[in-house]
Scaffold this active site. Structure first.
Site, PDB file in Angstrom:
ATOM      1  N   LEU A  41      -9.716 -22.633  -4.046  1.00  0.00           N
ATOM      2  CA  LEU A  41      -9.755 -22.202  -2.639  1.00  0.00           C
ATOM      3  C   LEU A  41      -8.527 -22.710  -1.887  1.00  0.00           C
ATOM      4  CD1 LEU A  41     -13.577 -22.553  -1.806  1.00  0.00           C
ATOM      5  CD2 LEU A  41     -12.308 -20.508  -2.470  1.00  0.00           C
ATOM      6  N   THR A 127       2.455 -10.233 -14.483  1.00  0.00           N
ATOM      7  CA  THR A 127       3.078  -9.300 -13.545  1.00  0.00           C
ATOM      8  C   THR A 127       4.271  -8.586 -14.175  1.00  0.00           C
ATOM      9  OG1 THR A 127       4.420  -9.281 -11.511  1.00  0.00           O
ATOM     10  CG2 THR A 127       4.363 -11.334 -12.693  1.00  0.00           C
ATOM     11  N   ASP A 128       4.587  -7.412 -13.646  1.00  0.00           N
ATOM     12  CA  ASP A 128       5.779  -6.690 -14.113  1.00  0.00           C
ATOM     13  C   ASP A 128       7.070  -7.393 -13.693  1.00  0.00           C
ATOM     14  OD1 ASP A 128       5.647  -6.128 -11.384  1.00  0.00           O
ATOM     15  OD2 ASP A 128       5.723  -3.945 -11.609  1.00  0.00           O
ATOM     16  N   GLU A 129       6.953  -8.351 -12.747  1.00  0.00           N
ATOM     17  CA  GLU A 129       8.164  -9.020 -12.255  1.00  0.00           C
ATOM     18  C   GLU A 129       8.835  -9.882 -13.304  1.00  0.00           C
ATOM     19  OE1 GLU A 129       7.951 -10.973  -8.538  1.00  0.00           O
ATOM     20  OE2 GLU A 129       6.665  -9.449  -7.647  1.00  0.00           O
ATOM     21  N   TYR A 154       8.708 -17.525  -8.236  1.00  0.00           N
ATOM     22  CA  TYR A 154       7.385 -17.010  -8.637  1.00  0.00           C
ATOM     23  C   TYR A 154       7.450 -16.327 -10.002  1.00  0.00           C
ATOM     24  CZ  TYR A 154       3.691 -13.504  -9.100  1.00  0.00           C
ATOM     25  OH  TYR A 154       2.692 -12.706  -9.609  1.00  0.00           O
ATOM     26  N   LYS A 158       5.750 -17.176 -13.726  1.00  0.00           N
ATOM     27  CA  LYS A 158       4.840 -16.250 -14.442  1.00  0.00           C
ATOM     28  C   LYS A 158       5.411 -15.947 -15.833  1.00  0.00           C
ATOM     29  CE  LYS A 158       1.520 -14.576 -13.209  1.00  0.00           C
ATOM     30  NZ  LYS A 158       0.097 -15.045 -13.222  1.00  0.00           N
ATOM     31  N   GLN A 198       1.597  -5.149   7.315  1.00  0.00           N
ATOM     32  CA  GLN A 198       1.987  -4.078   8.252  1.00  0.00           C
ATOM     33  C   GLN A 198       0.768  -3.482   8.963  1.00  0.00           C
ATOM     34  OE1 GLN A 198       4.861  -4.740   8.399  1.00  0.00           O
ATOM     35  NE2 GLN A 198       5.444  -5.331   6.324  1.00  0.00           N
ATOM     36  N   ARG A 277      14.823 -10.570   1.734  1.00  0.00           N
ATOM     37  CA  ARG A 277      14.365 -11.672   0.862  1.00  0.00           C
ATOM     38  C   ARG A 277      15.520 -12.051  -0.070  1.00  0.00           C
ATOM     39  NH1 ARG A 277       9.268  -9.942  -2.621  1.00  0.00           N
ATOM     40  NH2 ARG A 277       8.111 -10.642  -0.808  1.00  0.00           N
ATOM     41  N   HIS A 280      16.036 -10.417  -3.744  1.00  0.00           N
ATOM     42  CA  HIS A 280      15.035  -9.343  -3.667  1.00  0.00           C
ATOM     43  C   HIS A 280      15.169  -8.318  -4.808  1.00  0.00           C
ATOM     44  CE1 HIS A 280      12.970  -6.448  -0.564  1.00  0.00           C
ATOM     45  NE2 HIS A 280      12.264  -6.588  -1.675  1.00  0.00           N
TER      46      HIS A 280
HETATM   47  P1  NAD Z   1      -4.055 -14.397  -4.660  1.00  0.00           P
HETATM   48  O1  NAD Z   1      -2.964 -15.281  -4.148  1.00  0.00           O
HETATM   49  O2  NAD Z   1      -4.711 -13.439  -3.741  1.00  0.00           O
HETATM   50  O3  NAD Z   1      -5.223 -15.304  -5.282  1.00  0.00           O
HETATM   51  C1  NAD Z   1      -4.974 -16.421  -6.097  1.00  0.00           C
HETATM   52  C2  NAD Z   1      -6.303 -17.158  -6.284  1.00  0.00           C
HETATM   53  O4  NAD Z   1      -6.068 -18.275  -7.170  1.00  0.00           O
HETATM   54  C3  NAD Z   1      -6.874 -17.751  -4.989  1.00  0.00           C
HETATM   55  O5  NAD Z   1      -8.266 -17.545  -4.937  1.00  0.00           O
HETATM   56  C4  NAD Z   1      -6.540 -19.237  -5.089  1.00  0.00           C
HETATM   57  O6  NAD Z   1      -7.455 -20.067  -4.385  1.00  0.00           O
HETATM   58  C5  NAD Z   1      -6.629 -19.455  -6.596  1.00  0.00           C
HETATM   59  N1  NAD Z   1      -5.837 -20.607  -7.054  1.00  0.00           N
HETATM   60  C6  NAD Z   1      -4.526 -20.867  -6.761  1.00  0.00           C
HETATM   61  N2  NAD Z   1      -4.151 -22.012  -7.356  1.00  0.00           N
HETATM   62  C7  NAD Z   1      -5.226 -22.476  -8.047  1.00  0.00           C
HETATM   63  C8  NAD Z   1      -5.458 -23.610  -8.884  1.00  0.00           C
HETATM   64  N3  NAD Z   1      -4.485 -24.512  -9.115  1.00  0.00           N
HETATM   65  N4  NAD Z   1      -6.668 -23.766  -9.446  1.00  0.00           N
HETATM   66  C9  NAD Z   1      -7.662 -22.861  -9.211  1.00  0.00           C
HETATM   67  N5  NAD Z   1      -7.503 -21.769  -8.427  1.00  0.00           N
HETATM   68  C10 NAD Z   1      -6.302 -21.594  -7.846  1.00  0.00           C
HETATM   69  O7  NAD Z   1      -3.430 -13.667  -5.929  1.00  0.00           O
HETATM   70  P2  NAD Z   1      -3.628 -12.172  -6.425  1.00  0.00           P
HETATM   71  O8  NAD Z   1      -2.687 -11.293  -5.720  1.00  0.00           O
HETATM   72  O9  NAD Z   1      -5.071 -11.867  -6.459  1.00  0.00           O
HETATM   73  O10 NAD Z   1      -3.076 -12.338  -7.932  1.00  0.00           O
HETATM   74  C11 NAD Z   1      -3.940 -12.749  -8.983  1.00  0.00           C
HETATM   75  C12 NAD Z   1      -3.172 -12.758 -10.282  1.00  0.00           C
HETATM   76  O11 NAD Z   1      -2.659 -11.469 -10.548  1.00  0.00           O
HETATM   77  C13 NAD Z   1      -1.977 -13.701 -10.299  1.00  0.00           C
HETATM   78  O12 NAD Z   1      -1.905 -14.306 -11.573  1.00  0.00           O
HETATM   79  C14 NAD Z   1      -0.782 -12.784 -10.070  1.00  0.00           C
HETATM   80  O13 NAD Z   1       0.379 -13.314 -10.658  1.00  0.00           O
HETATM   81  C15 NAD Z   1      -1.252 -11.545 -10.781  1.00  0.00           C
HETATM   82  N6  NAD Z   1      -0.688 -10.273 -10.317  1.00  0.00           N
HETATM   83  C16 NAD Z   1      -0.735  -9.936  -9.006  1.00  0.00           C
HETATM   84  C17 NAD Z   1      -0.267  -8.697  -8.581  1.00  0.00           C
HETATM   85  C18 NAD Z   1      -0.313  -8.270  -7.120  1.00  0.00           C
HETATM   86  O14 NAD Z   1       0.154  -7.192  -6.801  1.00  0.00           O
HETATM   87  N7  NAD Z   1      -0.897  -9.049  -6.227  1.00  0.00           N
HETATM   88  C19 NAD Z   1       0.275  -7.807  -9.533  1.00  0.00           C
HETATM   89  C20 NAD Z   1       0.331  -8.193 -10.879  1.00  0.00           C
HETATM   90  C21 NAD Z   1      -0.174  -9.425 -11.258  1.00  0.00           C
HETATM   91  O1  DAU Z   2       4.915  -6.436  -8.962  1.00  0.00           O
HETATM   92  C1  DAU Z   2       3.797  -7.263  -8.979  1.00  0.00           C
HETATM   93  C2  DAU Z   2       3.924  -8.310  -7.886  1.00  0.00           C
HETATM   94  O2  DAU Z   2       3.684  -7.636  -6.653  1.00  0.00           O
HETATM   95  C3  DAU Z   2       2.939  -9.471  -8.064  1.00  0.00           C
HETATM   96  O3  DAU Z   2       3.264 -10.175  -9.225  1.00  0.00           O
HETATM   97  C4  DAU Z   2       2.981 -10.416  -6.856  1.00  0.00           C
HETATM   98  O4  DAU Z   2       1.971 -11.399  -6.989  1.00  0.00           O
HETATM   99  C5  DAU Z   2       2.730  -9.602  -5.599  1.00  0.00           C
HETATM  100  O5  DAU Z   2       2.853 -10.434  -4.463  1.00  0.00           O
HETATM  101  C6  DAU Z   2       3.721  -8.450  -5.504  1.00  0.00           C
HETATM  102  O6  DAU Z   2       5.067  -8.956  -5.322  1.00  0.00           O
HETATM  103  P1  DAU Z   2       6.093  -8.278  -4.282  1.00  0.00           P
HETATM  104  O7  DAU Z   2       7.093  -9.297  -3.909  1.00  0.00           O
HETATM  105  O8  DAU Z   2       6.548  -6.962  -4.786  1.00  0.00           O
HETATM  106  O9  DAU Z   2       5.042  -7.980  -3.070  1.00  0.00           O
HETATM  107  P2  DAU Z   2       5.157  -8.150  -1.475  1.00  0.00           P
HETATM  108  O10 DAU Z   2       3.889  -7.591  -0.924  1.00  0.00           O
HETATM  109  O11 DAU Z   2       5.544  -9.520  -1.074  1.00  0.00           O
HETATM  110  O12 DAU Z   2       6.361  -7.182  -1.102  1.00  0.00           O
HETATM  111  C7  DAU Z   2       6.384  -5.820  -1.478  1.00  0.00           C
HETATM  112  C8  DAU Z   2       7.706  -5.232  -1.024  1.00  0.00           C
HETATM  113  O13 DAU Z   2       7.736  -5.181   0.413  1.00  0.00           O
HETATM  114  C9  DAU Z   2       8.916  -6.049  -1.415  1.00  0.00           C
HETATM  115  O14 DAU Z   2       9.990  -5.167  -1.697  1.00  0.00           O
HETATM  116  C10 DAU Z   2       9.241  -6.874  -0.178  1.00  0.00           C
HETATM  117  C11 DAU Z   2       8.839  -5.937   0.951  1.00  0.00           C
HETATM  118  N1  DAU Z   2       8.326  -6.572   2.203  1.00  0.00           N
HETATM  119  C12 DAU Z   2       7.378  -7.513   2.118  1.00  0.00           C
HETATM  120  C13 DAU Z   2       6.848  -8.073   3.258  1.00  0.00           C
HETATM  121  C14 DAU Z   2       5.782  -9.152   3.187  1.00  0.00           C
HETATM  122  C15 DAU Z   2       8.799  -6.105   3.422  1.00  0.00           C
HETATM  123  O15 DAU Z   2       9.666  -5.214   3.506  1.00  0.00           O
HETATM  124  N2  DAU Z   2       8.269  -6.649   4.566  1.00  0.00           N
HETATM  125  C16 DAU Z   2       7.322  -7.623   4.540  1.00  0.00           C
HETATM  126  O16 DAU Z   2       6.863  -8.068   5.612  1.00  0.00           O
END
Ligand code: NAD
Ligand code: DAU
Length: 338
Positions: A41, A127-129, A154, A158, A198, A277, A280
Site C-alpha cells: 500500500l 513492460t514493453d519499455e 524505471y 524492469k 488529463q 520528460r 522521453h
Molecule cells: P501501480 O503503480 O498502479 O501499482 C503498483 C502496486 O504495487 C501498488 O498497489 C503498490 O502498493 C504495490 N507495491 C509497490 N511496491 C511494493 C512493495 N515493495 N511491496 C509490495 N507491494 C508494493 O502499477 P500498475 O500500473 O498497476 O503496474 C503493475 C505492474 O504492471 C508493474 O510491474 C508494471 O511495471 C507493469 N506494467 C504496467 C503497465 C502500465 O501501463 N501501467 C504496462 C506494462 C506493465
Molecule cells: O509501456 C508500458 C508503460 O506504460 C508501463 O511500463 C509504465 O508502468 C506505465 O506508467 C506507462 O509508461 P509511460 O511513461 O508510457 O506512461 P505515462 O502515462 O507516464 O505517459 C504516457 C505518455 O504521455 C508519455 O509519452 C508521456 C506523456 N505524458 C504523460 C503525462 C503524465 C504527457 O504528455 N503528459 C503528462 O501529463
C-alpha cells in the site's frame, strides 16, 4: 498441451491499477481459485480497489515483497506467484530512482528466491519499455527477439528484473514465464499517469498538460485485455518463455488528448505544452503474434473510443477515489515544471 490449473495464487501489487484488475478478473471468471494479495500500500496502492470481493476468495496481506521472512511465511501453500508489485511511474523514477531499485530489482530477487525455495510457479509482469523506443517511421514493432535497450531508471529496473527471472529459470530451474505489455488504460489507474491525469485535470477545471511536442506514440491496451492475457500465459504458457502483450493500439499523445477533450465537451486546443520528460521514449509498438498464434489469446476491448468513454465516466463518477491523490500528484508535477 496440458494446462496449468492454479488453485491458490499469490498476487503481488494486487491493490494497484493492473494487479487489482487481475484479482477481479480471476474472481469473476474462475470460481475455484483463491487469491492472496500481498501489497505494501504505497502511494499507488489502494485497498478500495479490491473492496467488496468475497472474503473466502481473496485474502489481503499488508506487506513488502522485499521482506524475505514474510515471504517464507506466506509463499508455502500457494501454487503460483503472479508478480505485479512495482514502482511503475517513469517521472518518479527520474525524480528519485532509489525505490525503483529496491522494489523492482531487490523485490523481484526476493520473490524468485521464495519461488525457488518452495518450488512455486512464477509469472513475471513486465513492460514493453525494456526494449527502448522506436523511431516514428520505423516499420518494425517489438517482438520477443528485440534486444533489451531501456532508457529510464524505471525501465532499466524492469529490464533488470526480467533478466533475473531468466537467470533463475535457467540456473535454478524456477518454473517461470514473463510477459511484457504495452500501455494500459481503464478505471482505477493512478492520476499521475497520462490518461487519468488529463481527464481529472478537465474535471477540476485545469488545462491538460502535454509533454514536448505531443507526438510520442504509445500502444494502448485496455487493462481487462491485459488480465485475460496474463491468465492465458499463466495457464497455457510454456515455462521459460516470454510473451509480448499488445492490442494494436498505437496512437500519439496529442491524438489521445484531443479524443479526451472532444469526449468531455472541450475545445480540442484547450491544453498546455509543458517541459518534456528527460530521455522521453519516442514510440512503443508491440507485435503480439506469438501470444495470439501459440496460445490463442485475442483482445476483446479494441474500440478505443468506447474504452476511453467508459474510463472518463468512471473518473467522473468516482471523485472520492482520486481527489486526495490528485492534489498531492499535481503538487509534485508543479515542482518538476510539468
Ligand atoms: P501501480 O503503480 O498502479 O501499482 C503498483 C502496486 O504495487 C501498488 O498497489 C503498490 O502498493 C504495490 N507495491 C509497490 N511496491 C511494493 C512493495 N515493495 N511491496 C509490495 N507491494 C508494493 O502499477 P500498475 O500500473 O498497476 O503496474 C503493475 C505492474 O504492471 C508493474 O510491474 C508494471 O511495471 C507493469 N506494467 C504496467 C503497465 C502500465 O501501463 N501501467 C504496462 C506494462 C506493465
Ligand atoms: O509501456 C508500458 C508503460 O506504460 C508501463 O511500463 C509504465 O508502468 C506505465 O506508467 C506507462 O509508461 P509511460 O511513461 O508510457 O506512461 P505515462 O502515462 O507516464 O505517459 C504516457 C505518455 O504521455 C508519455 O509519452 C508521456 C506523456 N505524458 C504523460 C503525462 C503524465 C504527457 O504528455 N503528459 C503528462 O501529463
Amino acid at each position: 498441451m496440458t494446462e496449468f490449473s492454479p488453485k491458490n495464487i499469490l498476487v503481488t501489487g494486487g491493490c494497484g491499477f493492473i494487479g487489482s484488475n487481475f484479482v477481479h478478473y480471476v474472481v469473476n471468471t474462475h470460481p475455484d481459485v483463491h487469491i492472496t494479495v500481498l501489497d505494501a500500500l504505497t502511494y499507488a496502492g489502494n485497498i478500495e480497489n479490491i473492496k467488496g470481493l468475497p472474503e473466502d476468495r481473496v485474502t489481503f496481506m499488508h506487506g513488502n515483497i522485499c521482506d524475505a521472512d514474510l515471504l517464507d511465511r506466506l509463499v508455502p501453500g500457494h501454487d503460483a506467484i503472479v508478480h505485479y508489485a512495482a514502482e511503475s511511474h517513469n517521472d518518479n523514477s527520474i525524480a528519485n530512482p532509489a525505490p525503483f531499485l529496491e522494489t523492482n530489482v531487490d523485490g523481484t530477487f526476493k520473490l524468485l528466491q521464495a519461488a525457488r525455495k518452495y518450488d512455486v510457479r512464477y509469472h513475471h509482469i513486465s513492460t514493453d519499455e525494456v526494449y527502448g523506443d522506436l523511431a516514428l517511421d520505423d516499420p518494425h514493432r517489438f517482438t520477443e527477439e528485440t534486444p533489451y535497450n531501456p532508457s529510464s531508471p524505471y525501465s532499466s529496473t524492469k529490464a533488470s528484473s526480467d533478466l533475473l527471472v531468466r537467470a533463475w529459470h535457467r540456473t535454478f530451474g524456477v518454473k517461470a514465464t514473463i510477459s511484457n505489455c504495452s500501455n494500459n488504460y481503464g478505471p482505477y489507474q493512478h492520476v499521475e499517469k497520462f490518461i487519468p491525469r488529463q481527464i481529472t485535470n478537465i474535471l477540476e477545471g485545469q488545462r491538460p498538460k502535454l509533454y514536448g511536442d505531443g507526438l510520442n506514440v504509445r500502444d494502448w491496451i485496455h487493462t481487462d485485455d491485459h488480465s485475460s492475457a496474463v491468465w492465458t500465459i499463466l495457464t497455457k504458457g510454456v515455462i521459460g518463455e516470454t510473451y509480448l502483450i499488445g492490442a494494436d493500439g498505437e496512437r500519439n499523445n496529442i491524438t489521445v488528448l484531443k479524443s479526451i477533450l472532444r469526449a468531455m465537451g472541450q475545445p480540442e486546443d484547450a491544453f498546455e505544452l509543458v517541459k518534456d520528460r528527460p530521455g522521453h521514449d519516442r514510440r512503443y509498438a508491440i507485435d503480439s503474434t506469438k501470444l495470439r498464434t501459440q496460445l490463442g489469446w485475442h483482445p476483446q476491448h479494441t474500440d478505443f473510443a468506447e474504452g476511453l468513454e467508459q474510463t472518463i465516466n468512471w473518473y467522473t463518477d468516482n471523485r472520492q477515489w482520486w481527489e486526495a491523490a490528485k492534489a498531492k500528484t499535481e503538487k509534485r508535477y508543479q515542482g518538476q515544471g510539468q
